[in-house]
Design an enzyme around this catalytic site. Structure first.
Site, PDB file in Angstrom:
ATOM      1  CG  ASP A 174      -2.082  -0.976   1.043  1.00  0.00           C
ATOM      2  OD1 ASP A 174      -2.402  -1.309  -0.107  1.00  0.00           O
ATOM      3  OD2 ASP A 174      -2.639  -1.426   2.054  1.00  0.00           O
ATOM      4  N   GLY A 191       4.383   1.424  -1.289  1.00  0.00           N
ATOM      5  CA  GLY A 191       5.203   1.518  -2.487  1.00  0.00           C
ATOM      6  C   GLY A 191       4.448   1.422  -3.787  1.00  0.00           C
ATOM      7  CG  HIS A 201      -7.706  -9.923   9.838  1.00  0.00           C
ATOM      8  ND1 HIS A 201      -8.313  -8.865   9.189  1.00  0.00           N
ATOM      9  CD2 HIS A 201      -8.618 -10.366  10.734  1.00  0.00           C
ATOM     10  CE1 HIS A 201      -9.531  -8.694   9.662  1.00  0.00           C
ATOM     11  NE2 HIS A 201      -9.739  -9.598  10.594  1.00  0.00           N
ATOM     12  CE1 TYR A 253      -8.689  -4.338   7.103  1.00  0.00           C
ATOM     13  CE2 TYR A 253      -8.262  -5.345   4.971  1.00  0.00           C
ATOM     14  CZ  TYR A 253      -8.574  -5.463   6.321  1.00  0.00           C
ATOM     15  OH  TYR A 253      -8.774  -6.711   6.878  1.00  0.00           O
TER      16      TYR A 253
END
Length: 637
Positions: A298, A300, A592, A382
């Site tokens: 998220d 790079g 998760h 997210y």
């Protein structure tokens, strides 16, 4: 370099870039003949001077301001990496990017926006949707970074696309994944190179809006909480420099890293020269042919701070708030302001220290307080918050907060053990959120050594006849080849950054200790593509010697990079690390396994790390905290 005609209003070498500097950089690039009608500015950010130049700078000395500019020609897919001296009005570095060997530039919003029209004209995509009874106009095509898998894609800007049905404007598409279908799109050519219809699964039907009838909310009657500071906050802000309770630091902000803390010190003594979140990767565990490639960087690949939220009083922050706007460049190279991007405030943090003594009648309590500086960014489904906390006892903490909506799939049953059913027929694949904090340490100066500290059992025997003894072992990390380390909760492993040239009143070297949370690092197989591309996340800690060119743990150009960029190359020279200018790269994060409770909006999950003083002070630095003035506290009398 002698500067005769400064063209900047910067008051410090690390001052945040201004709208005037962004506009000037664009003009310089245009004057150099590097802009075409199809050129886009992927990134514009401050190119920070070498640390020695910053530390040696004195107010009033001229400052050369340089910006790094990444340019993409959308017509060809070719990228350029430029350094622009705003002060000199010149391009001082111009390099073409080898997309095969070095990777692609990050993905533009304009490229994402082009995907649905491309697929709406592709008969294979339209047919796959029609096969499921869906109108392509009602399917949100979600473009995602492609990774590095197929030789025929090397050198081509590629995304992979999954579909989500949206019945109407209020419908939440994440509730209705069109599983089994994936499109591969060459975004430079504007065509789908492949559409794979692997299997046909029912599209989950239940709607997912958080306030919709499918998800009735049980009332929770809570009365308001008001946070007030009648005399105002205890911090001051001047020219982006924050001072609070002995702490001082300079605020920075970058489109790639987001919030940056510069020159963090306490009581006039340096602790960290620069702190940021330099990378994050979200690897998914589903080996399905539809989604085996899901591994998002998220930072790079997407430059996640471009999507920073404008924060709202009473929602994102409570109390006496100071907001900082963030200034970035848009894809046309023009200044873009994000209002209220950064929130600064104080929080009560319970009992700081307390004792009631049997012998001398001492009965003292001091409440702790912390300074909070934070920002929130939304990356697709997210939402991530990054909160730096400074405490009155000298502790520094970083907390990452993950919320938003989990990425979804159709649930394929227990025979496919890589996802949880979170609603009828709706799955959420297992995944990790792995962050890399870049901590350019400066513990009472620039000459530090990192020691790995483990708790050690002492065998019963001479000197330990009753078997109760245990001690600790300090192992210095003397070279970069020794300094790629794993955390170990069984021995309470921490890492102490010590300055042997500075001692406390007991003759001990002053230091700060990094306390990890001991969560799993990357779980993908060692032979996998993501293991090669996210090699930084295979270790809990890397230590390197300072090099201003070493900014990003997965390398400069992460998108479609073939692998082994960043930290594996940084340590190839095996630089010495004793009494050196050291940088810590700490991997932390979440593994998760989604739950039904994570749907339709996920409760915030937390991860992070802590830096605690160890011998840095001569005694408890919070002794000077004032007594509470609350009328409810008896000790105020």
């Amino acid at each position: 370099m002698t500067l005769t005609a400064p063209k900047t209003t910067a008051t410090h070498p690390l001052s945040r870039m201004t709208a005037e500097e962004i506009a000037a950089a664009k003009a310089v690039v245009a004057d150099a003949g590097l802009l075409r009608a199809t050129s886009k500015f992927v990134y514009v950010g401050l190119e920070e001077p070498h640390k020695r130049d910053v530390l040696g700078w004195t107010p009033g000395t001229p400052i050369e301001r340089r910006l790094r500019v990444l340019l993409l020609d959308r017509a060809t897919g070719h990228g350029r990496d430029l350094t622009v001296s705003v002060t000199a009005g010149a391009v001082v570095r111009d390099e073409e990017i080898d997309a095969v060997a070095e990777g692609q530039l990050p993905i533009l919003d304009a490229e994402f926006e082009a995907i649905e029209p491309i697929l709406a004209e592709d008969e294979r995509w339209v047919s796959a949707m029609a096969k499921r009874g869906l109108d392509v106009a009602d399917v949100r095509a979600v473009p995602l970074s492609a990774g590095s898998y197929f030789p025929e894609e090397f050198g081509h800007r590629t995304v992979r696309v999954l579909g989500f049905h949206q019945a109407d404007e209020a419908d939440l598409p994440w509730a209705h994944p069109v599983d089994g279908v994936v499109a591969y799109v060459d975004i430079t050519r504007g065509v789908a190179t492949a559409v794979h219809d692997h299997f046909d699964l029912p599209v989950p039907a239940e709607r997912g809006e958080w306030d919709g009838p499918a998800h009735p909310a049980t009332p929770r009657d809570l009365k308001p909480i008001e946070i007030t500071q009648p005399e105002g906050p205890s911090f001051t802000v001047e020219d982006d420099v924050v001072r609070w309770a002995g702490w001082e630091f300079r605020v920075g902000f970058d489109a790639r890293e987001g919030l940056v803390l510069n020159q963090l010190s306490i009581d006039g003594r340096s602790v960290v020269y620069r702190a940021s979140i330099a990378e994050m990767v979200v690897p998914y565990a589903d080996p399905s042919p539809v989604r085996f490639w899901q591994n998002y960087f998220d930072t790079g690949e997407y430059l996640f701070a471009r999507y920073t939220n404008s924060l709202e009083l009473g929602c994102d922050c409570l109390g006496e708030i100071h907001y900082f706007d963030a200034l970035l460049a848009d894809e046309d190279g023009n200044p873009r302001t994000i209002p209220n991007a950064i929130c600064l405030h104080e929080e009560d943090y319970g009992v700081g220290w307390k004792h009631t003594d049997l012998f001398n009648q001492m009965a003292e309590t001091r409440r702790s307080r912390r300074l909070v500086i934070s920002f929130f960014t939304t990356i697709g489904n997210y939402d991530y918050g990054f909160y730096w906390y400074l405490y009155t006892d000298g502790t520094i903490q970083l907390e990452s907060k993950a919320t938003g909506i989990v990425f979804t799939s159709a649930f394929r049953g227990e025979e496919h053990p890589y996802a949880t059913e979170i609603a009828p027929g709706l799955g959420a694949p297992f995944h990790q959120h792995l962050f890399s904090a870049r901590l350019d340490m400066a513990v009472d100066g620039q000459r530090n050594t990192v020691h790995e500290v483990d708790a050690v059992r002492v065998p019963m025997g001479d000197g330990n006849p009753y078997g109760n003894a245990f001690t600790r072992r300090l192992t210095p990390l003397t070279r970069e080849s020794e300094a790629a380390r794993a955390s170990d909760a069984t021995v309470g492993r921490t890492w102490h950054v010590l300055n042997s040239a500075r001692t406390n009143r007991l003759g001990q070297p002053v230091g700060y200790a990094l306390h990890p949370q001991n969560a799993p690092v990357l779980l993908a197989d060692d032979g996998s593509s993501i293991h090669q591309r996210a090699n930084f996340s295979t270790k809990s800690l890397w230590v390197t010697a300072y090099d201003p060119a070493e900014r990003y743990p997965a390398g400069d150009f992460v998108n479609q990079h073939p692998g082994s960029g960043g930290l594996p190359t940084f340590v190839e020279d095996d630089a010495p690390l004793e009494d050196a200018d050291v940088v810590l790269w700490h991997t932390f994060g979440l593994t998760h396994f989604p739950r039904p409770e994570d749907w339709p909006v996920m409760p915030t999950d937390y991860t992070g790390f802590t830096l605690k003083p160890v011998g840095f002070f001569d005694r408890n630095p919070a002794l000077g905290l004032p007594r509470s003035t609350s009328s409810h506290c008896a000790s105020h009398e």
